[in-house]
Motif scaffolding. Structure first.
Motif, PDB file in Angstrom:
ATOM      1  N   THR A 100      12.118  35.128 -15.815  1.00  0.00           N
ATOM      2  CA  THR A 100      10.750  34.188 -15.250  1.00  0.00           C
ATOM      3  C   THR A 100      11.395  33.047 -14.642  1.00  0.00           C
ATOM      4  O   THR A 100      11.934  32.163 -15.513  1.00  0.00           O
ATOM      5  CB  THR A 100      10.023  34.061 -16.604  1.00  0.00           C
ATOM      6  OG1 THR A 100       9.603  35.249 -17.256  1.00  0.00           O
ATOM      7  CG2 THR A 100       8.642  33.190 -16.488  1.00  0.00           C
ATOM      8  N   ILE A 101      10.867  32.671 -13.705  1.00  0.00           N
ATOM      9  CA  ILE A 101      10.938  31.248 -12.906  1.00  0.00           C
ATOM     10  C   ILE A 101       9.933  30.372 -13.240  1.00  0.00           C
ATOM     11  O   ILE A 101       8.823  30.835 -12.438  1.00  0.00           O
ATOM     12  CB  ILE A 101      11.509  31.528 -11.535  1.00  0.00           C
ATOM     13  CG1 ILE A 101      12.898  32.482 -11.572  1.00  0.00           C
ATOM     14  CG2 ILE A 101      11.727  30.248 -10.828  1.00  0.00           C
ATOM     15  CD1 ILE A 101      12.912  33.101 -10.055  1.00  0.00           C
ATOM     16  N   LYS A 102       9.917  29.351 -13.602  1.00  0.00           N
ATOM     17  CA  LYS A 102       8.852  28.633 -13.860  1.00  0.00           C
ATOM     18  C   LYS A 102       8.959  27.341 -12.668  1.00  0.00           C
ATOM     19  O   LYS A 102       9.986  26.555 -12.814  1.00  0.00           O
ATOM     20  CB  LYS A 102       8.758  28.008 -15.024  1.00  0.00           C
ATOM     21  CG  LYS A 102       8.148  29.208 -16.163  1.00  0.00           C
ATOM     22  CD  LYS A 102       8.042  28.520 -17.417  1.00  0.00           C
ATOM     23  CE  LYS A 102       7.338  29.577 -18.361  1.00  0.00           C
ATOM     24  NZ  LYS A 102       7.016  29.043 -19.667  1.00  0.00           N
ATOM     25  N   VAL A 103       8.203  27.113 -11.862  1.00  0.00           N
ATOM     26  CA  VAL A 103       8.372  26.315 -10.814  1.00  0.00           C
ATOM     27  C   VAL A 103       7.257  25.025 -10.712  1.00  0.00           C
ATOM     28  O   VAL A 103       6.088  25.252 -10.859  1.00  0.00           O
ATOM     29  CB  VAL A 103       8.430  26.811  -9.405  1.00  0.00           C
ATOM     30  CG1 VAL A 103       8.603  25.914  -8.168  1.00  0.00           C
ATOM     31  CG2 VAL A 103       9.423  27.840  -9.348  1.00  0.00           C
ATOM     32  N   GLY A 104       7.774  23.935 -10.699  1.00  0.00           N
ATOM     33  CA  GLY A 104       6.712  22.732 -10.778  1.00  0.00           C
ATOM     34  C   GLY A 104       7.142  21.580 -11.638  1.00  0.00           C
ATOM     35  O   GLY A 104       7.881  21.820 -12.787  1.00  0.00           O
TER      36      GLY A 104
ATOM     37  N   PHE B   2      13.629  26.976 -15.427  1.00  0.00           N
ATOM     38  CA  PHE B   2      12.655  25.882 -14.931  1.00  0.00           C
ATOM     39  C   PHE B   2      13.299  25.187 -13.702  1.00  0.00           C
ATOM     40  O   PHE B   2      14.447  24.750 -13.678  1.00  0.00           O
ATOM     41  CB  PHE B   2      12.670  24.891 -16.045  1.00  0.00           C
ATOM     42  CG  PHE B   2      12.056  25.333 -17.368  1.00  0.00           C
ATOM     43  CD1 PHE B   2      10.852  25.298 -17.293  1.00  0.00           C
ATOM     44  CD2 PHE B   2      12.754  26.008 -18.310  1.00  0.00           C
ATOM     45  CE1 PHE B   2      10.131  26.104 -18.639  1.00  0.00           C
ATOM     46  CE2 PHE B   2      12.028  26.768 -19.327  1.00  0.00           C
ATOM     47  CZ  PHE B   2      10.791  26.569 -19.566  1.00  0.00           C
ATOM     48  N   ILE B   3      12.602  25.278 -12.772  1.00  0.00           N
ATOM     49  CA  ILE B   3      12.895  24.357 -11.453  1.00  0.00           C
ATOM     50  C   ILE B   3      11.816  23.350 -11.305  1.00  0.00           C
ATOM     51  O   ILE B   3      10.542  23.535 -10.966  1.00  0.00           O
ATOM     52  CB  ILE B   3      12.892  25.509 -10.244  1.00  0.00           C
ATOM     53  CG1 ILE B   3      13.888  26.606 -10.629  1.00  0.00           C
ATOM     54  CG2 ILE B   3      13.000  24.714  -8.991  1.00  0.00           C
ATOM     55  CD1 ILE B   3      14.092  27.498  -9.162  1.00  0.00           C
ATOM     56  N   ARG B   4      12.033  22.346 -11.751  1.00  0.00           N
ATOM     57  CA  ARG B   4      11.307  21.151 -11.637  1.00  0.00           C
ATOM     58  C   ARG B   4      11.131  20.238 -10.680  1.00  0.00           C
ATOM     59  O   ARG B   4      11.508  19.077 -10.359  1.00  0.00           O
ATOM     60  CB  ARG B   4      11.471  20.269 -12.999  1.00  0.00           C
ATOM     61  CG  ARG B   4      11.807  20.885 -14.417  1.00  0.00           C
ATOM     62  CD  ARG B   4      11.802  19.954 -15.459  1.00  0.00           C
ATOM     63  NE  ARG B   4      11.921  20.629 -16.832  1.00  0.00           N
ATOM     64  CZ  ARG B   4      11.073  21.265 -17.390  1.00  0.00           C
ATOM     65  NH1 ARG B   4       9.631  21.304 -17.089  1.00  0.00           N
ATOM     66  NH2 ARG B   4      11.427  22.058 -18.628  1.00  0.00           N
ATOM     67  N   GLU B   5      10.690  21.079  -9.449  1.00  0.00           N
ATOM     68  CA  GLU B   5      10.515  20.600  -7.990  1.00  0.00           C
ATOM     69  C   GLU B   5       9.095  20.798  -7.595  1.00  0.00           C
ATOM     70  O   GLU B   5       8.473  21.865  -8.140  1.00  0.00           O
ATOM     71  CB  GLU B   5      11.451  21.017  -7.364  1.00  0.00           C
ATOM     72  CG  GLU B   5      13.084  20.572  -7.547  1.00  0.00           C
ATOM     73  CD  GLU B   5      13.128  19.260  -7.468  1.00  0.00           C
ATOM     74  OE1 GLU B   5      12.579  18.699  -6.513  1.00  0.00           O
ATOM     75  OE2 GLU B   5      14.215  18.949  -7.962  1.00  0.00           O
ATOM     76  N   ASP B   6       8.444  19.865  -6.874  1.00  0.00           N
ATOM     77  CA  ASP B   6       7.039  20.258  -6.489  1.00  0.00           C
ATOM     78  C   ASP B   6       7.117  20.959  -5.083  1.00  0.00           C
ATOM     79  O   ASP B   6       6.872  20.582  -4.063  1.00  0.00           O
ATOM     80  CB  ASP B   6       6.447  18.866  -6.359  1.00  0.00           C
ATOM     81  CG  ASP B   6       5.955  18.300  -7.150  1.00  0.00           C
ATOM     82  OD1 ASP B   6       5.639  19.024  -8.491  1.00  0.00           O
ATOM     83  OD2 ASP B   6       6.088  16.877  -7.398  1.00  0.00           O
TER      84      ASP B   6
END
Length: 289
Positions: free
Chosen positions: A26-30, A72-76
């Motif tokens: 699961t890739i979570k972006v934002g 987790f990819i914490r990028e907009d």
């Protein structure tokens, strides 16, 4: 005799991504509290991307009891563009004909983040060779994107060449008013800039107004020229003066006709230092233009 089923294989892999069957990642972006989730497959991501291979292995080593991995990819990032890049990883293909330049730039930024060198090179080549008119129309956003991303060498070359050899193109861009101040100064100083000084003046006024933090008064459509300052407040003039202070000196007002000076420069006399404006006025009154 050989047979080619690459298209069928590509479609099958894409189908697996779209229906999330057998997914274990699961890739979570934002950056916010409600990131966008994408279901994916570790074996595809690890084979197709060194970035994902490294991140998935770190998760697997720290959580050996669970076969499912959450990244987790914490990028907009643009979610649609991120999904499009993921689909490319599965299918090995994409179609950009219907995609606008901002979408493609988003794909490029995402590709750099997950280190997809081949895709970065293909997208740059496509933009420069097939969509150059759009690059010209959105020069500012292209330039800003290149400034943030070191691997965009081909786009950076396009930006540098345009600024140095064809600066007039940039003034005609749809997003001209979002241009960085330092780049605007560079272009105005460029001797290859063939614009008349009154044209330069019109452009820097337009650019300066767009940077104005004080809201401008609404004016009727019949007098909607940028040179109509009759209802401007002191704050409007002050803000424009501060914004254009390092730029005004690049205009040779002696090369502006008296008529243009009266119609286009005089309405902004309050942004000049009084002594300097008086000198300009004397020059105009005593000149031959």
């Amino acid at each position: 005799m050989s047979y080619d089923f690459h298209s069928e294989l590509s479609n099958e892999y894409l189908s697996i991504f779209e229906n999330s069957k057998y997914s274990d990642v699961t890739i979570k972006v934002g950056k916010g509290n409600n990131p966008k989730e994408f279901k994916a497959h570790s074996f595809v991501l690890k084979v197709r991307s060194k970035f994902f291979e490294k991140e998935i292995k770190k998760k697997e080593n720290s959580n050996s009891s669970n076969n499912n991995v959450t990244l987790f990819i914490r990028e907009d990032f643009n979610f649609e563009a991120f999904e499009y890049v993921l689909k490319y990883l599965y299918s090995g293909s994409f179609n950009l004909v219907s995609k606008d330049i901002n979408f493609i730039l988003d794909m490029l930024v995402i590709s750099e983040f997950i280190n997809l060198i081949i895709l970065i090179n293909v997208l740059q080549k496509y933009l420069v060779e097939k969509r150059k008119k759009e690059l010209d129309n959105y020069f500012s956003i292209v330039h800003k994107t290149c400034s943030k991303c070191q691997s965009f060498e081909e786009l950076r070359t396009y930006c540098d060449k345009t600024a140095q050899l064809y600066p007039t193109t940039i003034f005609k861009a749809d997003d001209f008013t979002t241009l960085d101040k330092d780049l605007l100064i560079f272009i105005l100083e460029n001797k290859k800039n063939k614009l008349y000084d009154i044209q330069k003046w019109d452009y820097i006024i337009k650019w300066g107004i767009a940077q104005n933090s004080s809201p401008l008064p609404e004016i009727s459509s019949s007098s909607s020229s940028i040179h109509n300052t009759s209802l401007w407040s002191k704050a409007n003039f002050r803000d424009l003066s501060v914004t254009l202070k390092p730029i005004i000196g690049l205009i040779d007002f002696k090369k502006i006709s008296s008529k243009d000076f009266c119609n286009k420069v005089k309405p902004f006399k309050k942004i000049f230092e009084k002594t300097y404006y008086d000198e300009l006025l004397v020059s105009q009154l005593g000149g031959d233009n």
